[in-house]
Design an enzyme around this catalytic site. Structure first.
Site, PDB file in Angstrom:
ATOM      1  N   ASP A  67       0.848  -1.199   0.000  1.00 40.35           N
ATOM      2  CA  ASP A  67       0.000   0.000   0.000  1.00 40.35           C
ATOM      3  C   ASP A  67       0.882   1.247   0.000  1.00 40.35           C
ATOM      4  O   ASP A  67       1.687   1.450   0.912  1.00 40.35           O
ATOM      5  CB  ASP A  67      -0.895   0.013   1.249  1.00 40.35           C
ATOM      6  N   TYR A  72       2.881  10.037   0.871  1.00 38.99           N
ATOM      7  CA  TYR A  72       3.826   9.471   1.851  1.00 38.99           C
ATOM      8  C   TYR A  72       5.273   9.872   1.551  1.00 38.99           C
ATOM      9  O   TYR A  72       6.165   9.654   2.372  1.00 38.99           O
ATOM     10  CB  TYR A  72       3.714   7.935   1.921  1.00 38.99           C
ATOM     11  N   LYS A 101      -2.358   6.283  -4.260  1.00 41.73           N
ATOM     12  CA  LYS A 101      -3.483   7.177  -3.962  1.00 41.73           C
ATOM     13  C   LYS A 101      -3.261   8.567  -4.539  1.00 41.73           C
ATOM     14  O   LYS A 101      -2.142   9.092  -4.483  1.00 41.73           O
ATOM     15  CB  LYS A 101      -3.683   7.287  -2.439  1.00 41.73           C
ATOM     16  N   HIS A 132      -7.440   9.655  -2.038  1.00 44.94           N
ATOM     17  CA  HIS A 132      -6.899   9.498  -0.680  1.00 44.94           C
ATOM     18  C   HIS A 132      -7.850  10.040   0.391  1.00 44.94           C
ATOM     19  O   HIS A 132      -8.059   9.422   1.427  1.00 44.94           O
ATOM     20  CB  HIS A 132      -5.534  10.190  -0.609  1.00 44.94           C
TER      21      HIS A 132
END
Ligand SMILES: NC(=O)c1ccc[n+]([C@@H]2O[C@H](COP(=O)([O-])OP(=O)(O)OC[C@H]3O[C@@H](n4cnc5c(N)ncnc54)[C@H](OP(=O)(O)O)[C@@H]3O)[C@@H](O)[C@H]2O)c1
Length: 337
Positions: A67, A72, A101, A132
């Site tokens: 994931d 991030y 995402k 997201h």
């Protein structure tokens, strides 16, 4: 699998028939006809310098579901790990299930957002691309990811809604089916889904939500099951510094099965026919988290009693003072549309 059959399975098949012996790669049907492996490695807060080793170790240890997210800020290292394991013949790309995402500042730029993630991940396609958060933010603000207004509040883009963003994602998968195999949402409450679905020509394949015994999310779980939307549970261990590992009910169930508290927390989702994301950068924990067992109805009843005793608890809050419509979030503005 035929999409209508997978929808039926999601809605109707009893959990004990679906997963008598769950494993980390038990294939759970999506409404697209594809399947998603039960356990995914989470990469949020996996620091640069650590995440490449974590993803490499996980894939070598048998994980097939990773994931990721542009936000991030570590997809480049995840991509290095993917490139490495594929080059060394540990795994083929088609054996992996990669999720990424669309970040909030890219809601009007879905193709650009996807391409950025594909380039960083060094892959030609993602298996699942999620919105997201249902919160568009200013693409031209004072920060590329987390723009703020002068008063310090988040710079929300009020010119579009999450429904427009979903239509952008529908157009993206229609025009680039070779780059994105399924589209879905994350952090969607029933309220938001009720606004979205009547306008959608594609039902989201998945809704990724925070989910653990202190936040059972029964309302959105039941709604998604009824609509054929797969649930992926995030922060299943209670995220960083979690109290769940010491919860006496979790420990009681763990003792009964002679497993760790973590194993109970992850297996809880398999019993609900959800997939689950566990983040770790620690090799021994990445290994430990692979173990999933079948919990029985009495275990689930015990785990369901935790919020009655301790109340519900959310560990992850949206980074923008917006009420995404979850019953436990009463503050913030409502952008449900
Ligand atoms: N869609 C969204 O908005 C959203 C939001 C949050 C999360 N997510 C996804 O879901 C993933 C998982 O959620 P999360 O990262 O919040 O939290 P989590 O997986 O519930 O917990 C991660 C924490 O638990 C520790 N840990 C892992 N395995 C353990 C074990 N067996 N025993 C003891 N401690 C253990 C990790 O430490 P070490 O790493 O130090 O080992 C880390 O501190 C994320 O990484 C991300 O991919 C998505």
């Amino acid at each position: 699998m035929n999409p209508s059959l997978s929808k039926f399975m999601l809605a109707r098949t009893p959990k004990h028939i679906l997963h008598p012996k769950p494993t980390m790669n038990t294939a759970i049907p999506l409404n697209t006809g594809a399947t998603i492996p039960a356990l995914g490695l989470g990469t949020w807060q996996s620091a640069p310098g650590e995440v490449k080793a974590a993803v490499t170790h996980a894939i070598e240890a048998g994980y097939r579901h990773i994931d990721c997210a542009y936000c991030y800020q570590n997809e480049d290292e995840v991509g290095e790990a993917l490139q490495d394991v594929i080059k060394r013949g540990i795994v083929k790309r088609e054996e992996l299930f990669i999720t990424s995402k669309l970040w909030c500042t890219f809601h009007t730029r879905t193709e650009e957002g996807l391409q950025k993630s594909l380039d960083l991940l060094k892959t030609d396609y993602v298996d699942l691309y999620l919105m997201h958060w249902p919160v568009p933010m200013n693409p031209n603000g004072n920060h590329p990811l987390f723009p703020k207004l002068e008063d310090g509040s988040r710079d929300i883009d009020h010119s579009i809604t999450h429904i427009d963003t979903w239509k952008n994602l529908e157009n993206l998968i229609k025009s680039h089916p070779e780059k994105v195999k399924a589209i879905g949402v994350a952090n969607y409450s029933v309220k938001y889904l009720e606004k979205l679905l009547p306008q959608a020509s594609i039902v989201p394949a998945a809704n990724q939500i925070e989910n653990h015994p202190l936040l059972p999310q029964q309302e959105v779980y039941d709604y998604c099951k009824q609509k054929g939307i797969h649930i992926t549970a995030y922060s299943p261990l209670g995220s960083t510094g979690s109290p769940l590992f010491k919860d006496e009910t979790v420990l009681e169930v763990a003792k009964k099965h002679s497993v760790s508290a973590g194993c109970v927390l992850l297996s809880y989702h398999l019993a609900r026919n959800s997939s689950v994301l566990a983040k770790s950068v620690t090799p021994s924990r990445i290994d430990e988290n692979r173990k999933l067992i079948a919990l029985d109805d009495s275990d689930l009843e015990k785990l369901a009693s935790i919020p009655k005793k301790d109340g519900i608890k959310r560990f992850v809050y949206p980074p923008f003072g917006v009420n995404c419509g979850f019953p436990d979030k009463t503050d913030g503005i409502d952008l449900s549309g």
